[in-house]
Design a protein around this motif. Structure first.
Motif, PDB file in Angstrom:
ATOM      1  N   PRO A 175       4.668   6.391  -7.100  1.00  0.00           N
ATOM      2  CA  PRO A 175       3.321   5.853  -6.950  1.00  0.00           C
ATOM      3  C   PRO A 175       2.878   5.869  -5.496  1.00  0.00           C
ATOM      4  O   PRO A 175       3.674   5.682  -4.581  1.00  0.00           O
ATOM      5  CB  PRO A 175       3.458   4.417  -7.483  1.00  0.00           C
ATOM      6  N   SER A 176       1.592   6.133  -5.280  1.00  0.00           N
ATOM      7  CA  SER A 176       1.063   6.128  -3.931  1.00  0.00           C
ATOM      8  C   SER A 176       1.128   4.714  -3.375  1.00  0.00           C
ATOM      9  O   SER A 176       1.403   3.752  -4.098  1.00  0.00           O
ATOM     10  CB  SER A 176      -0.388   6.612  -3.929  1.00  0.00           C
ATOM     11  N   TYR A 177       0.825   4.588  -2.090  1.00  0.00           N
ATOM     12  CA  TYR A 177       0.851   3.266  -1.461  1.00  0.00           C
ATOM     13  C   TYR A 177      -0.045   2.291  -2.211  1.00  0.00           C
ATOM     14  O   TYR A 177       0.365   1.176  -2.546  1.00  0.00           O
ATOM     15  CB  TYR A 177       0.383   3.386  -0.012  1.00  0.00           C
ATOM     16  N   TRP A 178      -1.253   2.711  -2.522  1.00  0.00           N
ATOM     17  CA  TRP A 178      -2.200   1.817  -3.176  1.00  0.00           C
ATOM     18  C   TRP A 178      -1.789   1.527  -4.611  1.00  0.00           C
ATOM     19  O   TRP A 178      -1.909   0.391  -5.076  1.00  0.00           O
ATOM     20  CB  TRP A 178      -3.602   2.412  -3.124  1.00  0.00           C
ATOM     21  N   GLU A 179      -1.294   2.529  -5.318  1.00  0.00           N
ATOM     22  CA  GLU A 179      -0.846   2.308  -6.695  1.00  0.00           C
ATOM     23  C   GLU A 179       0.326   1.339  -6.729  1.00  0.00           C
ATOM     24  O   GLU A 179       0.478   0.552  -7.664  1.00  0.00           O
ATOM     25  CB  GLU A 179      -0.448   3.639  -7.338  1.00  0.00           C
ATOM     26  N   GLY A 180       1.152   1.409  -5.692  1.00  0.00           N
ATOM     27  CA  GLY A 180       2.312   0.526  -5.621  1.00  0.00           C
ATOM     28  C   GLY A 180       1.952  -0.930  -5.398  1.00  0.00           C
ATOM     29  O   GLY A 180       2.807  -1.818  -5.524  1.00  0.00           O
TER      30      GLY A 180
ATOM     31  N   SER B 129     -12.681   3.452  -0.251  1.00  0.00           N
ATOM     32  CA  SER B 129     -13.233   2.296  -0.972  1.00  0.00           C
ATOM     33  C   SER B 129     -12.246   1.130  -0.940  1.00  0.00           C
ATOM     34  O   SER B 129     -12.624  -0.016  -0.683  1.00  0.00           O
ATOM     35  CB  SER B 129     -13.546   2.678  -2.419  1.00  0.00           C
ATOM     36  N   LYS B 130     -10.982   1.429  -1.193  1.00  0.00           N
ATOM     37  CA  LYS B 130      -9.953   0.373  -1.193  1.00  0.00           C
ATOM     38  C   LYS B 130      -9.752  -0.185   0.208  1.00  0.00           C
ATOM     39  O   LYS B 130      -9.627  -1.400   0.393  1.00  0.00           O
ATOM     40  CB  LYS B 130      -8.641   0.922  -1.754  1.00  0.00           C
TER      41      LYS B 130
ATOM     42  N   ASP C 251     -10.951   7.092  -6.918  1.00  0.00           N
ATOM     43  CA  ASP C 251     -10.258   7.695  -8.054  1.00  0.00           C
ATOM     44  C   ASP C 251     -10.764   9.116  -8.311  1.00  0.00           C
ATOM     45  O   ASP C 251     -10.009   9.979  -8.759  1.00  0.00           O
ATOM     46  CB  ASP C 251     -10.455   6.849  -9.317  1.00  0.00           C
ATOM     47  N   LYS C 252     -12.031   9.351  -8.028  1.00  0.00           N
ATOM     48  CA  LYS C 252     -12.625  10.666  -8.273  1.00  0.00           C
ATOM     49  C   LYS C 252     -12.063  11.735  -7.349  1.00  0.00           C
ATOM     50  O   LYS C 252     -11.849  12.875  -7.754  1.00  0.00           O
ATOM     51  CB  LYS C 252     -14.144  10.608  -8.099  1.00  0.00           C
TER      52      LYS C 252
END
Length: 272
Positions: free
Chosen positions: A60-65, A146-147, A139-140
């Motif tokens: 998972p990416s940093y943000w997904e994690g 955005s995050k 996400d696109k």
């Protein structure tokens, strides 16, 4: 007969030849084994490299994690993981939900045209605002802006609700809001540069450290999940909800993008 041609000499010569052939056979065998071993190592290395690449690709990416990470909620928030952000006079009877994505160009257009009217209505106590931040533009295009901007807005909110509102206005301004295809908000230095135009955030070490350290990164992800899981039927930005109903300017469901349309649809919702 000479010694060279004697039977003993011939026997000795054959023995030396045999021994030499054995030594050569051993050398050939060792060479073949080395080649095979090298090939096996190469295959294993390649497989290991592929395996590592696969693991990395699926990691998972940093943000997904951060989806299951512990959330540090900013001050001036309530609710689960601090994702309820409401500001305005407590005497205001109704709340306008505002759904926005920091990178959204239409949100920027709304803020530039109608933002000052919204601010006046808040100050006049017509309604409170509940802000719900989304990050679907990331996400696109596999972006981060955005995050990252939402996290910085959390740092501003920790300073104060007014600082948050002024910072949000600055991020959406014609001067600072980037084109949707340019993910400039992923850069902490850029977000801090914008913040330095807000009096409460200018050279604010606490704010800047929070942005650089990602103090509110997990909060930004949690807020984004709140957007994604909303019960108001919102799937795009900007969107406005009051009394559980989406406020639209026309039968096509477009949001109110002018002061006249905003005043009309909000006025009707306030009377309902």
């Amino acid at each position: 007969m000479s010694k060279r041609n004697s039977a003993a000499a011939k026997t000795a010569a054959r023995e030396r030849l045999r021994q030499e052939r054995e030594r050569q056979a051993k050398r050939d065998k060792a060479k073949r084994q080395a080649i095979v071993a090298g090939s096996v190592v190469a295959v294993l290395a390649a497989a290991g490299g592929i395996g590592y690449a696969v693991v990395q690709a699926n990691k998972p990416s940093y943000w997904e994690g951060l989806k299951d990470a512990k959330v540090v909620a900013p001050a001036n928030t309530t609710g689960t993981k601090g994702t309820t952000v409401v500001y305005g006079k407590s005497s205001a009877k109704k709340t306008l939900k505002v759904y926005e994505d920091p990178r959204c160009p239409v949100c920027a257009q709304f803020e530039q045209v109608v933002g000052s009217t919204v601010k006046k209505d808040i100050d006049d106590g017509k309604f409170k605002i509940q802000y719900i931040g989304g990050t679907f533009i990331d996400d696109k295009d596999n972006g981060q802006g955005s995050k990252n901007a939402l996290s910085a807005m959390g740092a501003a909110l920790d300073v104060g609700s007014e600082a948050f509102l002024e910072y949000k206005t600055a991020l959406y301004s014609t001067k600072w809001h980037p084109d949707e295809t340019t993910d400039k908000f992923k850069d902490d230095a850029y977000l801090i540069k914008v913040a330095n135009t807000v009096p409460a955030l200018k050279n604010n070490t606490k704010f800047q450290n929070a942005v650089k350290k990602g103090t509110y990164d997990a909060w930004a992800v949690a807020m984004s999940q709140t957007f994604n899981n909303n019960k108001d039927g919102v799937s795009g930005t900007p969107s406005f909800v009051m009394n559980g109903k989406m406020l639209t300017a026309d039968s096509q469901g477009h949001p109110p993008m002018t002061v006249a349309d905003f005043n009309r649809v909000v006025g009707e919702a306030l009377k309902a």
